[in-house]
Design a protein around this motif. Sequence first.
Motif, PDB file in Angstrom:
ATOM      1  N   GLY A 162      24.248 -39.003  10.974  1.00  0.00           N
ATOM      2  CA  GLY A 162      25.614 -38.601  11.320  1.00  0.00           C
ATOM      3  C   GLY A 162      26.132 -37.463  10.461  1.00  0.00           C
ATOM      4  O   GLY A 162      27.034 -36.727  10.868  1.00  0.00           O
ATOM      5  N   ALA A 163      25.597 -37.319   9.251  1.00  0.00           N
ATOM      6  CA  ALA A 163      26.089 -36.276   8.350  1.00  0.00           C
ATOM      7  C   ALA A 163      25.178 -35.048   8.355  1.00  0.00           C
ATOM      8  O   ALA A 163      25.341 -34.149   7.534  1.00  0.00           O
ATOM      9  CB  ALA A 163      26.192 -36.834   6.932  1.00  0.00           C
ATOM     10  N   THR A 164      24.226 -35.031   9.282  1.00  0.00           N
ATOM     11  CA  THR A 164      23.307 -33.885   9.367  1.00  0.00           C
ATOM     12  C   THR A 164      23.878 -32.868  10.355  1.00  0.00           C
ATOM     13  O   THR A 164      24.201 -33.230  11.493  1.00  0.00           O
ATOM     14  CB  THR A 164      21.909 -34.344   9.856  1.00  0.00           C
ATOM     15  OG1 THR A 164      21.506 -35.465   9.051  1.00  0.00           O
ATOM     16  CG2 THR A 164      20.891 -33.231   9.745  1.00  0.00           C
TER      17      THR A 164
ATOM     18  N   ALA B 261      30.445 -49.706   6.777  1.00  0.00           N
ATOM     19  CA  ALA B 261      29.199 -50.238   6.211  1.00  0.00           C
ATOM     20  C   ALA B 261      29.285 -51.748   5.956  1.00  0.00           C
ATOM     21  O   ALA B 261      30.376 -52.312   5.833  1.00  0.00           O
ATOM     22  CB  ALA B 261      28.889 -49.499   4.905  1.00  0.00           C
ATOM     23  N   GLY B 262      28.106 -52.362   5.875  1.00  0.00           N
ATOM     24  CA  GLY B 262      28.022 -53.810   5.670  1.00  0.00           C
ATOM     25  C   GLY B 262      27.424 -54.127   4.310  1.00  0.00           C
ATOM     26  O   GLY B 262      28.094 -54.052   3.306  1.00  0.00           O
ATOM     27  N   GLY B 263      26.130 -54.475   4.293  1.00  0.00           N
ATOM     28  CA  GLY B 263      25.484 -54.811   3.027  1.00  0.00           C
ATOM     29  C   GLY B 263      25.215 -56.299   2.922  1.00  0.00           C
ATOM     30  O   GLY B 263      25.224 -57.020   3.926  1.00  0.00           O
TER      31      GLY B 263
ATOM     32  N   THR C  15      28.193 -54.362  -1.460  1.00  0.00           N
ATOM     33  CA  THR C  15      27.150 -53.608  -2.143  1.00  0.00           C
ATOM     34  C   THR C  15      25.957 -53.435  -1.218  1.00  0.00           C
ATOM     35  O   THR C  15      25.767 -54.195  -0.268  1.00  0.00           O
ATOM     36  CB  THR C  15      26.746 -54.273  -3.476  1.00  0.00           C
ATOM     37  OG1 THR C  15      25.906 -53.359  -4.193  1.00  0.00           O
ATOM     38  CG2 THR C  15      26.002 -55.585  -3.267  1.00  0.00           C
ATOM     39  N   LEU C  16      25.191 -52.384  -1.485  1.00  0.00           N
ATOM     40  CA  LEU C  16      24.000 -52.105  -0.679  1.00  0.00           C
ATOM     41  C   LEU C  16      23.044 -51.233  -1.484  1.00  0.00           C
ATOM     42  O   LEU C  16      23.406 -50.736  -2.556  1.00  0.00           O
ATOM     43  CB  LEU C  16      24.373 -51.467   0.661  1.00  0.00           C
ATOM     44  CG  LEU C  16      25.445 -50.382   0.716  1.00  0.00           C
ATOM     45  CD1 LEU C  16      24.857 -49.052   0.375  1.00  0.00           C
ATOM     46  CD2 LEU C  16      26.036 -50.348   2.116  1.00  0.00           C
ATOM     47  N   GLY C  17      21.840 -51.089  -0.946  1.00  0.00           N
ATOM     48  CA  GLY C  17      20.769 -50.418  -1.694  1.00  0.00           C
ATOM     49  C   GLY C  17      21.112 -49.004  -2.140  1.00  0.00           C
ATOM     50  O   GLY C  17      20.608 -48.540  -3.157  1.00  0.00           O
TER      51      GLY C  17
END
Length: 473
Positions: free
Chosen positions: A82-84, A154-156, A137-139
């Motif tokens: 999406g940010a590309t 976002a989830g996580g 939190t996420l990776g």
Amino acid sequence: MANEAQSYFIEAVLERLDARAVITDDREIEPWISDWRGRVHGQTRAIIAPSSTDEVADVVRLANQHRVPLVPQGGNTGMAAGATPPADGSAVLLSLRRMNRIRSVNAQSRLAVAEAGVVLETLHGAANEVGMRFPLTLGARGSCTIGGLTSTNAGGTQVLKFGTMRSLVAGVEAILPDGSIHNGLSALKKDNRGYSLDQLLIGAEGTLGIVTAVALRLVPAVAARAVAWAGVETPQQALELLRFLEARTQSIEGFELVPQDSLELVLRHIPSTRGPLSEQHPWHALIEATTSDADHDISGELEHLLGQALEEKIIADATLAANEAQAEAFWKLRDSISEAERAEGQTLAHDISVPIADMPNFILAAAAEVERAFPGVIASGFGHLGDGNIHFHVRAASHAAPGWYEEEGAAITHMVDDLVTAAGGSISAEHGIGQLKRDEFARLAPPGRIHALQAIKHALDPLGIMNPGKLVP
Ligand SMILES: Cc1cc2nc3c(=O)[nH]c(=O)nc-3n(C[C@H](O)[C@H](O)[C@H](O)COP(=O)(O)OP(=O)(O)OC[C@H]3O[C@@H](n4cnc5c(N)ncnc54)[C@H](O)[C@@H]3O)c2cc1C
């Protein structure tokens, strides 16, 4: 013509913002024009990097005036490209990374206000300093930003207890496509003035405006945690275990499903890893329980409950991490699955959700169907079982040629997405639509949903300058 408009736009930006806000050196641009997985490559003449809300508003007004599309970008860790920027160079990247101030952290109001470019880990640290926690939190926490997390909803790994960004965002400050400022940072608990712009901007992937700051809900810091690993016969038993635990304690905040096949890959490819249980089991559950009460014996409680689950034959075996190092080692087994798959060979990833009660059967039935249709591949699901969200990954057969991903990938994804849709699920549980899933979204979403998305997009962004080519078919 597009180039000419971009030149006038860049000049106009330079007149208003300081030179650091305009990057045109190809070597500095290069790291930001491909997606995190390195599969989608774009082009852009410039990265504009404003450092305040007013500067972002100026940039958006100028983009309007010169009809130059903007692609907002945070940490560029998104999984849907999406940010590309588009490959034809028609858009300019708008980086929010210089907007990196934490405006406030307040334990009394249990709120933090962070600018869009604040990195998640930095927010975690700031909340911790006042005895609080931002419970998502996420990776990618060392690079992803509050603006990106908000824009992808976002989830996580803590969604089970605290929900996705949608539950944790109390208000949004954003620049709308016409350059006006929406300020939702007062974070009112009750505000029924019609449509919620804040909620509309969460998960909009930059197609409706630029998020400049976010008010975020905090919870008390963790006083202690207990992490356990359990062996089960089926995904259904794993879900039974989760429900068993949830009926007896409020403390469960992480519950991840791991198939034996994924565990074996990790043990084979990731150094310094070992299986937590002495015997093999077809499926595993990684469980995390936390408490903010220092007097609560969280380890004792989890151990007792797992003992009961063993007696009731819901699980075949279980072990509790003896200390923090072992707890981290258990999580490493879960977090390294994708890396281990990459080391093993080619893998197709699908981030999907179906109604939770149906997930155990879905994993087994979908895997069997995909393996039948594409002989030699290995399909399986791991991840956030308690959220009805798993990463359904399909690994190439051991004899697959290097071009397998390009040749069979689309057909396999088609099949997985059809199965998910037939099960009433979502082809994107956490990662958004971006450009990678836009065609599948257009193919499978109900026409009413697509129409509503298009109508909202057109109403707020009639010139189509906000992240064109993303999300909205
Ligand atoms: C190792 C790893 C693990 C991950 N684990 C998870 C996980 O468990 N759960 C999960 O949900 N995701 C996960 N992700 C995906 C990713 O981290 C999230 O999507 C994150 O929210 C992206 O944040 P970012 O700042 O990198 O955004 P970017 O990648 O820069 O942008 C993502 C999208 O948001 C838009 N955007 C960015 N900033 C703004 C802004 N200020 N205003 C408007 N639009 C904006 C972009 O245009 C793009 O559409 C993982 C990624 C990696 C690399």
